[in-house]
Write a protein that holds these residues in place. Sequence first.
Motif, PDB file in Angstrom:
ATOM      1  N   SER A 199       0.807  -1.226   0.000  1.00 44.08           N
ATOM      2  CA  SER A 199       0.000   0.000   0.000  1.00 44.08           C
ATOM      3  C   SER A 199       0.836   1.269   0.000  1.00 44.08           C
ATOM      4  CB  SER A 199      -0.933   0.008   1.223  1.00 44.08           C
ATOM      5  OG  SER A 199      -0.178   0.043   2.422  1.00 44.08           O
ATOM      6  N   GLN A 200       2.120   1.159   0.328  1.00 50.23           N
ATOM      7  CA  GLN A 200       2.973   2.338   0.389  1.00 50.23           C
ATOM      8  C   GLN A 200       3.908   2.384  -0.814  1.00 50.23           C
ATOM      9  OE1 GLN A 200       4.761   3.247   4.150  1.00 50.23           O
ATOM     10  NE2 GLN A 200       3.130   2.284   5.334  1.00 50.23           N
ATOM     11  N   ASP A 201       4.274   3.599  -1.191  1.00 51.76           N
ATOM     12  CA  ASP A 201       5.132   3.800  -2.351  1.00 51.76           C
ATOM     13  C   ASP A 201       6.584   3.704  -1.916  1.00 51.76           C
ATOM     14  OD1 ASP A 201       5.983   4.320  -4.879  1.00 51.76           O
ATOM     15  OD2 ASP A 201       5.737   6.501  -4.749  1.00 51.76           O
ATOM     16  N   VAL A 202       7.078   2.465  -1.753  1.00 52.13           N
ATOM     17  CA  VAL A 202       8.451   2.250  -1.314  1.00 52.13           C
ATOM     18  C   VAL A 202       9.360   2.168  -2.545  1.00 52.13           C
ATOM     19  CG1 VAL A 202       7.853   1.127   0.853  1.00 52.13           C
ATOM     20  CG2 VAL A 202       8.026  -0.243  -1.213  1.00 52.13           C
ATOM     21  N   ASP A 203      10.518   2.839  -2.467  1.00 57.92           N
ATOM     22  CA  ASP A 203      11.417   2.862  -3.616  1.00 57.92           C
ATOM     23  C   ASP A 203      12.844   2.445  -3.267  1.00 57.92           C
ATOM     24  OD1 ASP A 203      12.010   5.037  -2.081  1.00 57.92           O
ATOM     25  OD2 ASP A 203      11.649   6.538  -3.636  1.00 57.92           O
ATOM     26  N   THR A 204      13.101   2.155  -1.982  1.00 58.05           N
ATOM     27  CA  THR A 204      14.416   1.670  -1.557  1.00 58.05           C
ATOM     28  C   THR A 204      14.230   0.630  -0.456  1.00 58.05           C
ATOM     29  OG1 THR A 204      14.682   3.333   0.186  1.00 58.05           O
ATOM     30  CG2 THR A 204      15.485   3.920  -2.031  1.00 58.05           C
ATOM     31  N   ILE A 205      15.289  -0.134  -0.207  1.00 51.76           N
ATOM     32  CA  ILE A 205      15.241  -1.106   0.890  1.00 51.76           C
ATOM     33  C   ILE A 205      15.005  -0.398   2.207  1.00 51.76           C
ATOM     34  CG2 ILE A 205      16.575  -2.822   2.177  1.00 51.76           C
ATOM     35  CD1 ILE A 205      15.671  -3.795  -0.568  1.00 51.76           C
ATOM     36  N   GLU A 206      15.617   0.761   2.378  1.00 51.61           N
ATOM     37  CA  GLU A 206      15.451   1.516   3.622  1.00 51.61           C
ATOM     38  C   GLU A 206      13.998   1.927   3.818  1.00 51.61           C
ATOM     39  OE1 GLU A 206      18.084   1.778   1.583  1.00 51.61           O
ATOM     40  OE2 GLU A 206      19.344   0.786   3.093  1.00 51.61           O
ATOM     41  N   ARG A 207      13.310   2.302   2.715  1.00 52.88           N
ATOM     42  CA  ARG A 207      11.901   2.676   2.836  1.00 52.88           C
ATOM     43  C   ARG A 207      11.041   1.459   3.205  1.00 52.88           C
ATOM     44  NH1 ARG A 207      10.348   7.485   3.831  1.00 52.88           N
ATOM     45  NH2 ARG A 207       8.314   6.971   2.910  1.00 52.88           N
ATOM     46  N   ILE A 208      11.410   0.292   2.711  1.00 51.82           N
ATOM     47  CA  ILE A 208      10.699  -0.931   3.102  1.00 51.82           C
ATOM     48  C   ILE A 208      10.872  -1.172   4.598  1.00 51.82           C
ATOM     49  CG2 ILE A 208      10.628  -3.444   2.868  1.00 51.82           C
ATOM     50  CD1 ILE A 208      11.500  -3.097  -0.036  1.00 51.82           C
ATOM     51  N   LEU A 209      12.121  -1.071   5.053  1.00 50.66           N
ATOM     52  CA  LEU A 209      12.393  -1.285   6.477  1.00 50.66           C
ATOM     53  C   LEU A 209      11.650  -0.270   7.336  1.00 50.66           C
ATOM     54  CD1 LEU A 209      16.229  -2.055   6.361  1.00 50.66           C
ATOM     55  CD2 LEU A 209      14.336  -3.682   6.514  1.00 50.66           C
ATOM     56  N   TYR A 210      11.589   0.963   6.865  1.00 46.31           N
ATOM     57  CA  TYR A 210      10.882   2.004   7.617  1.00 46.31           C
ATOM     58  C   TYR A 210       9.393   1.678   7.719  1.00 46.31           C
ATOM     59  CZ  TYR A 210       8.886   6.518   8.905  1.00 46.31           C
ATOM     60  OH  TYR A 210       8.182   7.519   9.528  1.00 46.31           O
ATOM     61  N   ALA A 211       8.817   1.230   6.596  1.00 46.63           N
ATOM     62  CA  ALA A 211       7.389   0.899   6.593  1.00 46.63           C
ATOM     63  C   ALA A 211       7.075  -0.221   7.584  1.00 46.63           C
ATOM     64  CB  ALA A 211       6.953   0.499   5.185  1.00 46.63           C
ATOM     65  N   VAL A 212       7.965  -1.210   7.646  1.00 42.71           N
ATOM     66  CA  VAL A 212       7.748  -2.338   8.559  1.00 42.71           C
ATOM     67  C   VAL A 212       8.044  -1.936   9.996  1.00 42.71           C
ATOM     68  CG1 VAL A 212       8.485  -4.683   9.154  1.00 42.71           C
ATOM     69  CG2 VAL A 212       8.264  -4.015   6.749  1.00 42.71           C
ATOM     70  N   PHE A 213       9.149  -1.203  10.186  1.00 40.40           N
ATOM     71  CA  PHE A 213       9.619  -0.892  11.534  1.00 40.40           C
ATOM     72  C   PHE A 213       8.712   0.094  12.269  1.00 40.40           C
ATOM     73  CE2 PHE A 213      12.236   1.552  14.517  1.00 40.40           C
ATOM     74  CZ  PHE A 213      12.769   0.527  15.282  1.00 40.40           C
ATOM     75  N   LYS A 214       8.214   1.087  11.563  1.00 39.22           N
ATOM     76  CA  LYS A 214       7.445   2.139  12.235  1.00 39.22           C
ATOM     77  C   LYS A 214       6.128   1.627  12.812  1.00 39.22           C
ATOM     78  CE  LYS A 214       4.654   4.009   8.434  1.00 39.22           C
ATOM     79  NZ  LYS A 214       4.278   5.219   7.685  1.00 39.22           N
ATOM     80  N   SER A 215       5.633   0.500  12.276  1.00 43.24           N
ATOM     81  CA  SER A 215       4.348  -0.046  12.744  1.00 43.24           C
ATOM     82  C   SER A 215       4.508  -1.270  13.638  1.00 43.24           C
ATOM     83  CB  SER A 215       3.467  -0.399  11.542  1.00 43.24           C
ATOM     84  OG  SER A 215       3.208   0.732  10.747  1.00 43.24           O
ATOM     85  N   LEU A 216       5.747  -1.562  14.050  1.00 43.04           N
ATOM     86  CA  LEU A 216       5.958  -2.708  14.945  1.00 43.04           C
ATOM     87  C   LEU A 216       5.098  -2.574  16.200  1.00 43.04           C
ATOM     88  CD1 LEU A 216       9.819  -3.366  14.956  1.00 43.04           C
ATOM     89  CD2 LEU A 216       8.041  -5.041  14.434  1.00 43.04           C
ATOM     90  N   PRO A 217       4.540  -3.673  16.695  1.00 47.29           N
ATOM     91  CA  PRO A 217       3.779  -3.611  17.953  1.00 47.29           C
ATOM     92  C   PRO A 217       4.617  -2.986  19.065  1.00 47.29           C
ATOM     93  CG  PRO A 217       3.479  -5.734  16.900  1.00 47.29           C
ATOM     94  CD  PRO A 217       4.533  -5.024  16.121  1.00 47.29           C
ATOM     95  N   SER A 218       3.968  -2.280  19.942  1.00 42.89           N
ATOM     96  CA  SER A 218       4.674  -1.564  21.011  1.00 42.89           C
ATOM     97  C   SER A 218       5.412  -2.500  21.955  1.00 42.89           C
ATOM     98  CB  SER A 218       3.683  -0.708  21.806  1.00 42.89           C
ATOM     99  OG  SER A 218       2.664  -1.528  22.363  1.00 42.89           O
ATOM    100  N   ASN A 219       5.021  -3.780  21.990  1.00 43.86           N
ATOM    101  CA  ASN A 219       5.677  -4.713  22.905  1.00 43.86           C
ATOM    102  C   ASN A 219       6.790  -5.504  22.227  1.00 43.86           C
ATOM    103  OD1 ASN A 219       4.070  -6.301  21.306  1.00 43.86           O
ATOM    104  ND2 ASN A 219       2.856  -7.175  22.971  1.00 43.86           N
ATOM    105  N   PHE A 220       7.355  -4.966  21.149  1.00 50.93           N
ATOM    106  CA  PHE A 220       8.486  -5.627  20.500  1.00 50.93           C
ATOM    107  C   PHE A 220       9.664  -5.744  21.463  1.00 50.93           C
ATOM    108  CE2 PHE A 220      12.202  -5.421  17.467  1.00 50.93           C
ATOM    109  CZ  PHE A 220      12.063  -6.723  17.012  1.00 50.93           C
ATOM    110  N   ASN A 221       9.868  -4.722  22.289  1.00 48.03           N
ATOM    111  CA  ASN A 221      10.934  -4.782  23.291  1.00 48.03           C
ATOM    112  C   ASN A 221      10.708  -5.933  24.268  1.00 48.03           C
ATOM    113  OD1 ASN A 221      11.955  -2.553  22.070  1.00 48.03           O
ATOM    114  ND2 ASN A 221      11.693  -1.157  23.785  1.00 48.03           N
ATOM    115  N   GLN A 222       9.448  -6.156  24.624  1.00 44.71           N
ATOM    116  CA  GLN A 222       9.116  -7.257  25.525  1.00 44.71           C
ATOM    117  C   GLN A 222       9.449  -8.598  24.887  1.00 44.71           C
ATOM    118  OE1 GLN A 222       8.136  -7.460  28.638  1.00 44.71           O
ATOM    119  NE2 GLN A 222       7.983  -9.693  28.546  1.00 44.71           N
ATOM    120  N   PHE A 223       9.272  -8.688  23.582  1.00 43.61           N
ATOM    121  CA  PHE A 223       9.596  -9.909  22.851  1.00 43.61           C
ATOM    122  C   PHE A 223      11.085 -10.221  22.973  1.00 43.61           C
ATOM    123  CE2 PHE A 223      10.652 -11.834  18.590  1.00 43.61           C
ATOM    124  CZ  PHE A 223      10.141 -13.080  18.883  1.00 43.61           C
TER     125      PHE A 223
END
Length: 438
Positions: free
Chosen positions: A234-258
């Motif tokens: 759904s997002q206009d990703v044009d680099t690997i970094e943009r892909i990582l940003y799209a995935v990382f920014k929406s990580l569940p808040s309890n990722f640290n707990q994981f």
Amino acid sequence: HIPESFGASLLSITQSVIMSMASLYRRFLPSPPAIDFASVEGKLIFNEALQKGTMEGFFRLISYFQTQSEPAYCGLASLSMVLNSLSIDPGRLWKGPWRWFDESMLECCEPLEVVKDKGISFGKVVCLAHSSGAKVEAFRTNQISIDNFRKYVVKCSTSDNCHMISTYHREVFKQMNSSNPLGGPVYLYVFTNFMLISRPHREPGLLYTLSCKDESWNSIAKYLKEDVPRLVSSQDVDTIERILYAVFKSLPSNFNQFIRWMAEIRRTEDVSQNLSPEEKSRLNLKQELLKQVQDTELFKHVDKFLSSVGYEDNLPNVAAQACSQGAEILLEVEPDETDETCCRETCVKCIKGLGEEKMKVGACPSGNDVFTALLLALPPQTWSGIKDQSLLQEMNQLISTVSLPTLLQQEVLHLRRQLQMLKRCQENKEDEDLSAPA
């Protein structure tokens, strides 16, 4: 004068009280076909089997015998008993500092409240066994002959590293299910299904097993399976970094707990003296796997990206904090009595307690490691929604298992199977195919 209606009411009340108090203490099993294990005949059969070498599996199993804590927990109790007898490490805590399989931990395929009320299907027990790190072969009656079934019985009874769990028709024993213990005949099983459970040739070592009651893993698994494919398409990703940003920014808040959940703690003397050879091997394996993860091209992208967003040290510190907390538990010292040092290269942390006693934390994964491993574990079709074909090709190369070292390749494929198995189970499709995903 007492009205006749009063006597009828009293009789009704008395009958209700009797029914509400009805209960059972043991049940008689007809002989034949049943033979009391502790009877003279039972002992003779046991001794004969022992002499012929067909009781090899018994001693492992009896060492870890477990009585089910709920009437409908027969599948869970059987599985936890077998997993413990095979010395499969659950990779997560049972109680206190101890890692041990228990019925209460086998919840990833079906909520315990549902199992307690309705029992659990054969397919979901198979799913639980796969998810707990065992090697599983499952069969239905229409897939195998009685002669082959008997061969598998002999295979398991002559070995102490392979066990069988079976469901069976209970009518011949005149047994009823837990939902109708006094009435009948309502039988617990109609078909005879069975599965062979053994140790895998190598236990997973990085994220270990994704079968976890911990809510942090449940939310992260859901996010990976459902949200990530939608985000990248759904997002206009044009680099690997943009892909990582799209995935990382929406990580569940309890990722640290994981990450905190995965931290493992060992005393220095335990590592050198008290651990089994298998456990020492697994700790060495985990450290080697972390190194191989960090050598991948994907890790380099992840590391660079997390550094750019100021997250370079945050996640490793979470693991270090968990290590410190665990040290306080096992060494029984106050938080201010510990002296902490950490080697960032290996993420091995020593915590000095009372006297010169030390705690060693072996191969704690950092956020970079975990994030990379989870991306590698996602099926290739996760990224099929990327519109830029050259970028899609680059991403496919980064997550490809073909060029990975054998050890890491096996680990990634294991994690992918775990995710697929969990998804299949949550969609109630586990009975469609009892085999582990390819």
